[in-house]
Design a protein around this motif. Structure first.
Motif, PDB file in Angstrom:
ATOM      1  N   ALA A 133       0.823  -1.218   0.000  1.00 55.73           N
ATOM      2  CA  ALA A 133       0.000   0.000   0.000  1.00 55.73           C
ATOM      3  C   ALA A 133       0.858   1.268   0.000  1.00 55.73           C
ATOM      4  O   ALA A 133       0.418   2.319  -0.455  1.00 55.73           O
ATOM      5  CB  ALA A 133      -0.927  -0.006   1.208  1.00 55.73           C
ATOM      6  N   LYS A 134       2.086   1.147   0.504  1.00 57.68           N
ATOM      7  CA  LYS A 134       2.960   2.339   0.552  1.00 57.68           C
ATOM      8  C   LYS A 134       3.760   2.518  -0.735  1.00 57.68           C
ATOM      9  O   LYS A 134       4.480   3.486  -0.898  1.00 57.68           O
ATOM     10  CB  LYS A 134       3.910   2.224   1.751  1.00 57.68           C
ATOM     11  CG  LYS A 134       3.169   2.323   3.079  1.00 57.68           C
ATOM     12  CD  LYS A 134       4.119   2.084   4.237  1.00 57.68           C
ATOM     13  CE  LYS A 134       3.333   1.883   5.532  1.00 57.68           C
ATOM     14  NZ  LYS A 134       4.042   1.012   6.467  1.00 57.68           N
ATOM     15  N   GLY A 135       3.680   1.579  -1.630  1.00 56.11           N
ATOM     16  CA  GLY A 135       4.393   1.682  -2.898  1.00 56.11           C
ATOM     17  C   GLY A 135       4.901   0.331  -3.352  1.00 56.11           C
ATOM     18  O   GLY A 135       5.251  -0.514  -2.525  1.00 56.11           O
ATOM     19  N   SER A 136       4.936   0.146  -4.672  1.00 51.14           N
ATOM     20  CA  SER A 136       5.350  -1.137  -5.251  1.00 51.14           C
ATOM     21  C   SER A 136       5.957  -0.817  -6.617  1.00 51.14           C
ATOM     22  O   SER A 136       5.582   0.189  -7.232  1.00 51.14           O
ATOM     23  CB  SER A 136       4.106  -2.023  -5.377  1.00 51.14           C
ATOM     24  OG  SER A 136       4.387  -3.210  -6.075  1.00 51.14           O
ATOM     25  N   VAL A 173       7.977   3.668  -9.182  1.00 47.36           N
ATOM     26  CA  VAL A 173       7.146   3.084  -8.121  1.00 47.36           C
ATOM     27  C   VAL A 173       5.710   3.550  -8.335  1.00 47.36           C
ATOM     28  O   VAL A 173       5.484   4.652  -8.817  1.00 47.36           O
ATOM     29  CB  VAL A 173       7.668   3.585  -6.747  1.00 47.36           C
ATOM     30  CG1 VAL A 173       6.704   3.234  -5.631  1.00 47.36           C
ATOM     31  CG2 VAL A 173       9.057   3.016  -6.461  1.00 47.36           C
ATOM     32  N   GLU A 174       4.756   2.697  -8.030  1.00 45.80           N
ATOM     33  CA  GLU A 174       3.360   3.135  -8.059  1.00 45.80           C
ATOM     34  C   GLU A 174       2.687   2.764  -6.731  1.00 45.80           C
ATOM     35  O   GLU A 174       3.168   1.890  -6.003  1.00 45.80           O
ATOM     36  CB  GLU A 174       2.593   2.493  -9.228  1.00 45.80           C
ATOM     37  CG  GLU A 174       2.493   0.983  -9.153  1.00 45.80           C
ATOM     38  CD  GLU A 174       1.770   0.379 -10.351  1.00 45.80           C
ATOM     39  OE1 GLU A 174       0.915   1.064 -10.934  1.00 45.80           O
ATOM     40  OE2 GLU A 174       2.059  -0.785 -10.684  1.00 45.80           O
ATOM     41  N   THR A 175       1.616   3.479  -6.439  1.00 42.85           N
ATOM     42  CA  THR A 175       0.849   3.139  -5.237  1.00 42.85           C
ATOM     43  C   THR A 175      -0.443   2.493  -5.698  1.00 42.85           C
ATOM     44  O   THR A 175      -1.375   3.182  -6.110  1.00 42.85           O
ATOM     45  CB  THR A 175       0.542   4.409  -4.420  1.00 42.85           C
ATOM     46  OG1 THR A 175       1.759   5.137  -4.289  1.00 42.85           O
ATOM     47  CG2 THR A 175       0.008   4.068  -3.050  1.00 42.85           C
TER      48      THR A 175
END
Ligand SMILES: [Zn+2]
Length: 372
Positions: free
Chosen positions: A43-46, A115-117
């Motif tokens: 949820a904080k970034g991937s 990175v995306e959220t």
């Protein structure tokens, strides 16, 4: 810790480790980047473009996400330790080309790779839709899809009742109810959205009240009107899928024609005494199936097509047919299974029998073949 360290050392010898830079390069060449961190971490970034699969259900769900065991996979976790275990497990399962990203997501982000959220379900949604999350074909991603889906239901009566109830229960985020009728006592033999105390009210108002009590986190749009050529385009433009639970032929043709025009999938159902029919009309869909006019190019004379009010219907029949229609809608939204495109499912309550007829698209259809 000693045992864990020893195990990690062994894994480092057997699992190929790659840098975030190599992973990013390979991602653009078809390698799957598999983020195996837990939901609250993701949820904080991937990593942008990663496939996400928490470790807890890895063995049960990975095949629905990566079906070809020869697909190159780069596993990423937070720091590069858990990904070693997962890479090892995937190799044991039969995946032939698995590596682990050294330094994990921390290194990936530090080195400036994109990175995306991703949108995540809330704790409430995870609880409410837990039985969906347990099905690999739905899961977190599928539930997200349902929550962001918009379905318009033509008719808030017999078929509309089970349809709207189950779609609201499944977490379809927006339901548009289109109906201009008032509730009559005779409706209550089958229209379970309504009740005795609401006789005389608009069906749309009663339906919205029932549905929002049942699932307060969905949106119910009330279209208190009779569909016509003048208003249908504006309404349908706002939805992803249309379900026709109407009980008259002019509406059926109007809805079909607008769905073809807007390239929308149409779930169709009808009921008559002890018999029901269900199909999916979607000429613009992947199967390029028929539209309603491929079957019946023009309406029959009205005396040959009596409505429910004239012909009667056994009270539970809309429950059976409407629930099957809702199932078709979920299959289309979740892109799973084989929707009833090009097939007409019929149900005979008296003999408890189902049968399926093939209904090919008519290459001469004036409406959908011309439009395609
Ligand atoms: Zn057609």
């Amino acid at each position: 810790m000693k045992l864990q360290n020893a195990r990690l050392q062994l894994l480092k010898q057997s699992v190929t480790e790659i840098s975030p830079e190599t992973a990013a390069q390979r991602l653009s060449q078809g390698t799957v980047l598999l983020d195996v961190r837990e939901n609250e971490e993701v949820a904080k970034g991937s990593p942008l473009g990663a496939i996400r699969q928490s470790r807890a259900f890895l063995e049960f769900q990975i095949e629905t996400k990566i079906s070809d065991s020869n697909t190159p996979i780069a596993v990423i976790c937070a720091s590069g330790a858990r990904s070693l275990f997962v890479a090892d497990e995937l190799s044991r399962m039969g995946y032939s080309n698995v590596s682990s990203v050294k330094g994990g997501f921390s290194a990936w982000a530090e080195q400036g790779f994109p990175v995306e959220t991703p949108p995540m379900l809330s704790d409430y949604d995870r609880d409410r839709y837990a039985r969906h999350l347990a099905i690999p074909e739905v899961g977190e991603e599928g539930q997200q899809k349902l929550l962001s889906s918009r379905i318009a239901l033509v008719g808030a009566g017999g078929l509309g009742s089970p349809l709207a109830y189950y779609l609201a229960a499944a977490g379809v985020g927006t339901l548009g109810l289109i109906d201009d009728d008032h509730i009559e006592r005779s409706n209550l033999q089958r229209q379970i959205l309504h009740n005795e105390g609401r006789i005389g009210q608009f069906k749309v108002d009663s339906a919205a009240e029932t549905l929002l009590e049942f699932n307060p986190n969905i949106v119910v749009n009330k279209h208190k009107l009779r569909l016509s050529k003048d208003n249908i385009d504006e309404i349908f433009e706002d939805y992803d899928l249309i379900i026709d639970g109407s009980d008259n032929l002019p509406t059926r043709y109007l809805v079909n024609d607008a769905c073809v025009k807007h390239q929308l999938p149409l779930v169709y159902g009808s009921i008559f005494r002890f018999e029901g029919q269900i199909s999916v009309f979607w000429p613009a869909g992947p199967e390029e199936g028929p539209c309603y006019r491929c079957l019946f190019p023009s309406p029959p004379p009205s005396e040959l097509a009596p409505s429910c009010a004239e012909a009667g219907v056994i009270g539970v029949l809309p429950g059976v047919v409407g629930t099957l229609m809702a199932t078709e809608a979920l299959k289309i939204l979740l892109e799973m299974g084989e929707p009833l495109t090009g097939k007409l499912l019929t149900y005979d309550a008296l003999t408890s029998s189902f049968s399926t007829l093939k209904i090919p698209a008519d290459p001469e259809c004036e409406l959908c073949r011309k439009a395609c």
